[in-house]
Design a protein around this motif. Sequence first.
Motif, PDB file in Angstrom:
ATOM      1  N   PHE A 185      15.084  25.724  30.571  1.00 27.42           N
ATOM      2  CA  PHE A 185      13.773  26.272  30.214  1.00 27.42           C
ATOM      3  C   PHE A 185      12.729  26.011  31.291  1.00 27.42           C
ATOM      4  O   PHE A 185      11.865  26.842  31.566  1.00 27.42           O
TER       5      PHE A 185
ATOM      6  N   ASN B 286       4.345  27.029  20.147  1.00 31.72           N
ATOM      7  CA  ASN B 286       5.360  27.303  21.168  1.00 31.72           C
ATOM      8  C   ASN B 286       5.124  28.643  21.834  1.00 31.72           C
ATOM      9  O   ASN B 286       5.348  28.808  23.037  1.00 31.72           O
ATOM     10  N   ARG B 287       4.685  29.613  21.059  1.00 26.33           N
ATOM     11  CA  ARG B 287       4.414  30.919  21.659  1.00 26.33           C
ATOM     12  C   ARG B 287       3.242  30.844  22.631  1.00 26.33           C
ATOM     13  O   ARG B 287       3.245  31.460  23.694  1.00 26.33           O
TER      14      ARG B 287
ATOM     15  N   ILE C 167       4.525  29.240  25.803  1.00 27.91           N
ATOM     16  CA  ILE C 167       5.291  30.156  26.640  1.00 27.91           C
ATOM     17  C   ILE C 167       4.368  31.095  27.391  1.00 27.91           C
ATOM     18  O   ILE C 167       4.536  31.363  28.587  1.00 27.91           O
TER      19      ILE C 167
ATOM     20  N   ARG D  51      11.890  34.105  27.577  1.00 33.56           N
ATOM     21  CA  ARG D  51      11.565  32.701  27.293  1.00 33.56           C
ATOM     22  C   ARG D  51      11.598  32.411  25.801  1.00 33.56           C
ATOM     23  O   ARG D  51      11.884  31.299  25.383  1.00 33.56           O
ATOM     24  N   HIS D  52      11.272  33.442  25.014  1.00 35.77           N
ATOM     25  CA  HIS D  52      11.251  33.231  23.566  1.00 35.77           C
ATOM     26  C   HIS D  52      12.643  32.953  23.025  1.00 35.77           C
ATOM     27  O   HIS D  52      12.800  32.439  21.925  1.00 35.77           O
TER      28      HIS D  52
ATOM     29  N   ILE E  74      19.194  22.784  27.284  1.00 32.90           N
ATOM     30  CA  ILE E  74      18.121  23.706  26.918  1.00 32.90           C
ATOM     31  C   ILE E  74      16.875  23.426  27.757  1.00 32.90           C
ATOM     32  O   ILE E  74      16.260  24.336  28.321  1.00 32.90           O
TER      33      ILE E  74
ATOM     34  N   ASP F 295       5.520  27.029  15.610  1.00 33.82           N
ATOM     35  CA  ASP F 295       5.941  28.322  16.148  1.00 33.82           C
ATOM     36  C   ASP F 295       4.812  28.956  16.930  1.00 33.82           C
ATOM     37  O   ASP F 295       4.994  29.453  18.048  1.00 33.82           O
TER      38      ASP F 295
ATOM     39  N   LEU G  13      11.190  21.519  21.041  1.00 35.17           N
ATOM     40  CA  LEU G  13      11.788  22.737  20.525  1.00 35.17           C
ATOM     41  C   LEU G  13      11.883  22.739  19.007  1.00 35.17           C
ATOM     42  O   LEU G  13      11.825  23.794  18.392  1.00 35.17           O
TER      43      LEU G  13
ATOM     44  N   PHE H  19      14.396  30.714  23.890  1.00 33.33           N
ATOM     45  CA  PHE H  19      14.513  29.266  23.753  1.00 33.33           C
ATOM     46  C   PHE H  19      13.932  28.750  22.449  1.00 33.33           C
ATOM     47  O   PHE H  19      14.172  27.616  22.059  1.00 33.33           O
ATOM     48  N   LEU H  20      13.143  29.588  21.814  1.00 35.26           N
ATOM     49  CA  LEU H  20      12.572  29.146  20.534  1.00 35.26           C
ATOM     50  C   LEU H  20      13.495  29.487  19.378  1.00 35.26           C
ATOM     51  O   LEU H  20      13.288  29.019  18.266  1.00 35.26           O
TER      52      LEU H  20
ATOM     53  N   PHE I 105       6.804  19.186  25.566  1.00 41.51           N
ATOM     54  CA  PHE I 105       7.283  20.334  24.815  1.00 41.51           C
ATOM     55  C   PHE I 105       8.326  19.861  23.832  1.00 41.51           C
ATOM     56  O   PHE I 105       9.051  18.909  24.098  1.00 41.51           O
TER      57      PHE I 105
END
Lengths: 288, 702
Positions: B181, B140-141, B144, A228-229, B177, B137, B123, A231-232, B121
Motif C-alpha cells: 500500500f 480511510n477514504r 486515500i 487504492r480502495h 498489505i 471507512d 486497515l 486495500f480497504l 494507518f
Amino acid sequence: MKLPTLVCPYNRALLEGIDRHDIVVRVEQLPDITRAAHDIRSSGKNLIDVVIEVDQPLSDIPIQEDWHGIPIALFTPEMGRFRDIAHQVPRIRDLRMHVYLPAENPENLTACRILSSLGITCCLVFGTAEPDWTALSDLMAYAVFGPVPHAPIEPFGYIARQYSPDAYTLWGSVYYDEPGEFLHLDGDGRVALSSAALLSGSYIADHIPPASEPLDTEDYRQGITAWRHLFLADHPCRACEGWRICMGRFGAQGRHAPGCSRFAADMLTEVEQYRTENKTEPLQEDLS
Amino acid sequence: MKTVIFKATDRCNSNCVYCHAIRKNNPVPTMPFDILEQFFIKANAFLTQWPEETLKIIWHGGEPLILKPEYYYQALGYKETICRDTGSRISFDMQSNLTLFSREYVDVLKKMGIQSFGTSFYLLPGVRGSGGTEGSDRYNRQFIRATSLLEEEGFSWGIIYVVTKLALENPLELFRILTNFVPSASVMFNPVTFYPEKPGQVAITPEEFVDFLGAIFPQWWRKRDRYPGVDPFSSLVENLINGNRSLICIDSGRCADTHLSISPDGMVWQCGRSSDWGLMSYGSIMDFSLTDIMNHPQKDLMRKRNAILQEGECKGCRFWDICHGGCPLDALAEHGSLLHKSPWCWTKKGFIEKYFEPVTGVTYQPSSGQAQAQQTLRGETITIPEFESRPPAPPAGECSTEESPWIGPINRIDDVLMISGILQQLVEENPSRRFNLVNKASYRELLEGHPAISSIGRPPQGTVPLCLDYGDSTGPTCPARAYQAIADLLGLATPAEERLCVPWQFEDDPVLRGLIPWRARNILICPAAESQRARMDVQKWEDLVKRLVADGFGVMQIASIRHPHIRGACGIRGLSSLKQIISFTRNFDLIITSHNLFMHAAQLHGIPAIVLWGPSDHTFYGYEGHYHLQGPRACHHAQGCLVHNQTESPCPMADEHCMDLIEVDTIHQTALEAARSHAAQTRTSPEPGIMEGAAWQDFSRD
C-alpha cells in the motif's frame, strides 16, 4: 503538473478543440492512420500514437509506405502464419509500430518471441481469460534477460525499466490506460478515465476543461484512486507478494486469478535481479 | 540536535481508539500566536547560545493539518524574522493523519522544507476515524484521497503502524498489505502503549509484539532488499550487523539531551508521549529558556538512569548499547520511577534472541565491555546508590524445569507480598519446591531471587500458567480471606499463617532519606489505589494532612507520579523504585492508606496502619491489628463493587461514593489514637477496630 494525454477518436472537430494536451488518436480504418497523423501534426499538437484495432492477423495487414514515421499501436488478434508475414518483416521493422497481441492465446506468446527476435516491438494484452502462466513466465524471463538482442516485449520491458522499490510501478501507460496520465474521450468529448470506463459510459466530465484548469473533480479523484480502495476491501490482491509489479493488471480485469499471483511474484524477483545486475545496455527500444 | 515534538494543537478530526492526545481536554486546545512567537524567541536564544546546535521541529498534535495554512505561514514568518541568524539551523517535519491535506497547504509546506510525512494507518475498521465502521471507512477514504494528492504534489509518506491486539491474527498478511500500500514500502511497527489504563481489547503484551514481529521477520529477511524501509527490522540490521549506532529516542539512552515537546498551552515536556500522558513536564516556555529546560533536575535524573540501570536491572545485558534500558517514560508509567528499565525490554531482547539471531545466523556481540558503576557526566562524577547484596537471581527466560509450574501473570500488585509469603512457606515445607513466574515488569524486582522461584520469564508455548485470580469472595466454598484463597491456589494447606515476606534485604537510599523533612513523628499517606473507586477525594486527604501537620506530624505521600499530589504532604512520587519504597515504609510511625500495596507493606514491617475501605471488603483483605475504616455503601453492591476485580470506571454514586463518606474527623482521631498507642508500646499490634462511616465504635487497648 503535466497535463494528461488524451486518447480520443479521430474526429476533426473534437481534435480542434483540444489545446496543449498530447494526443493518442484512435482510428477505425487503416487508411485513417495517415490522415489522422497528418491532421494532428499539422495542427501543432504532439502525436503520441495512432491506435487501431483490427480483426485480421498481422500477416494479412497491408503495410503502407506512408506509415513510415508514424507511431502506430496495432491491436491484432494474432500474428498469423509466419510464412505470410516473413516478407513483410523488413517493412514492419522500418515502422514505428508496436504490435499488441492478446495474452490468453498461447500462440501469441510464441509470436511475441518471434516478433521480438525480428526486431519488432510487441506487447501482450491481458483480458478476461487466463493466459498460460508458465509460458508467460518464460517469455517474461526472455524479455528481461534474453542475451540475444531483441526488441522489447511489453509490458515486461517497461516494468523492468520503471520498477523501483520506492514507488509504485504504474505500467498502464503501455495501454494508454493509466488514470491520471491518460484521459479517454468519446466522439462528443465526454471524458472517462479508461477505455473500459469509456465503453461502459462511466464519464467523469462532459468535456475537457481548459489546460489552465486541470481536472480535479471528485469523480476524477475517485477514479484515479480506485486501485487504492482495493486495500480497504478484503481483496486477495492486496496481500499478494507480486502486487507491486502487477498493480491489479495481470489478473483478469483486476480479479485475482490463481496463477497470476505466482507469476507476478516471480516477475518481481526477476525485475529485482535485473535491477541489481544494473544492466548498462538498455533493453533495445527499437531495432529499426 | 534537539528534536522538538511541537504539538501546536490537541484538536483532531479523528478519534482513534488508542490516542491519548485528544482526550486531554486541554483548556488551551491550540497554541496561540503569543506562545508560538515566544517559542521562536527562545529557540533563537538557544541557538545563539549554542552555535553547534540545531533544532528539528516536528509538527504534531492532535492533528496538525487541522490548523489552516495561515497558521504555518505565521510560524514561518516568526522563524524568518526572529531567527534571522539562526533559522538555517531550524528544520521542520510533520506527523499527520493526512486526511485534511489539500493543495492549499502545498506552498507553505514546501516553504517550510517539508518533503515527507509520517503518518499512521489502520486497515481494520473501528480503530481510526470518528468511531465505528462507518467512521473508519470514511476516514480511510479521506486518507486515500489525501495520499494520492500528496504524491501528485511531490511529497512522500511512510506509515507508523500501531500494533494492537486486533492486528495479531495474521501478521504476515498485514505486512504484505502495508508494504504493497505504501509507495516506498516504508512501514514502522510500534506496539500500542497506554497510560494509565490498558484496555484489554486493544492492549498487547511485549511477548505478543515479539511474536507478531517474529511472524514477519523471516519473510522480510529473505526479501530485505525489496523492503529497505521496514522497521524495526532495518534498524536492527544496521545496529546489529552493520555496526551503525544510530538509535531512535527510546533506545538511545540520551533522550534527556535530545528531545523535548511543547503543548498548545506552552508547557514543555520531555517528549510527545509524555505530553499526552501528563508526565515529565519542565515548565512553560513563557517562563524558562530552552537552556534552563535542558538543565532541569528531572533531566539530570534521566541522565543518571543509564549508570543506575547498568549496575542494576540491565547489568550484563549484551544489548545494553543498543537499548539503554528502553524508554524512561515507559519505566515511569509502569513503576512510578524512571530508574527502571522499560517494561517493553522484551520487545527488543526477546525479538533478537528468539527471531533475529536464529533467522539471520548472526549472534550479536557488543563491542563495549561491562558497564561502569560510575560515569562522568559533564565533569561530575556520579555515585550510584549502593544496592544491598542479594542472592544471585535465578536465570531469567525459559530455563525452567519441566516439573516446575508457571505462575501468573499476577494482575494485582497488591497481591505480591502475600504471594511471596505463601511461596516462602511452601519452600520451607519442601525445600525442593519450585515455581516459575511469568514475567511482568511491575513486580519482577519484588520477587526476583525468591528461593521458591526458579525463573522469571515466559512460559513455553502451550503451557497454561497457574492463574492467581481468586474470584468471588462470596459463597460457602470460597476462602474467607484473600491470603487463604491464594494459598489454596498455590497448594499451601489452609488455613495458613498469614505471613508476608520479601526475598531481598531492605534498603534505604540515603539520597531519598535526605530529601525528607523528618519530624519527631512521621506518617506516610498512600492515597492511590489501582481502581479509582477505591480512592478517597483529594480534598479530604488534604484536609486530613492539614490537621496532622498542625498536630506536629511529618506527613509524606507515596504514590506513582501519575496520582495527584496531596497538598501539605511531602511528595516523594516517582523518585524511587518499588523495593526502595517498600523498604522505606519501615521508617514511619503510622501509615494511612487506601487498600493498596502499602497496607501490605505496613503489615510486613509491623507498622500501625489505618486502612480506608469502600468498594472492597476489609474482612477479606485487611489484617487483624490494623485500623479499618469502612465507608458505608449506598449502592446495591453489598459485598463491594470491586470484589476482586479492578474497574477503571468512576463510581456512579457521586456524593454517595463510599470512600468519600468516611469522615476526615474519624480518620484524624484514629490517627492520633494509633500514634499514641504506637508511641507507648513496642511494635505489637493494637486491638483491631472496625468502623463504619460516622458510626464508629470506640476501642481501647490494654
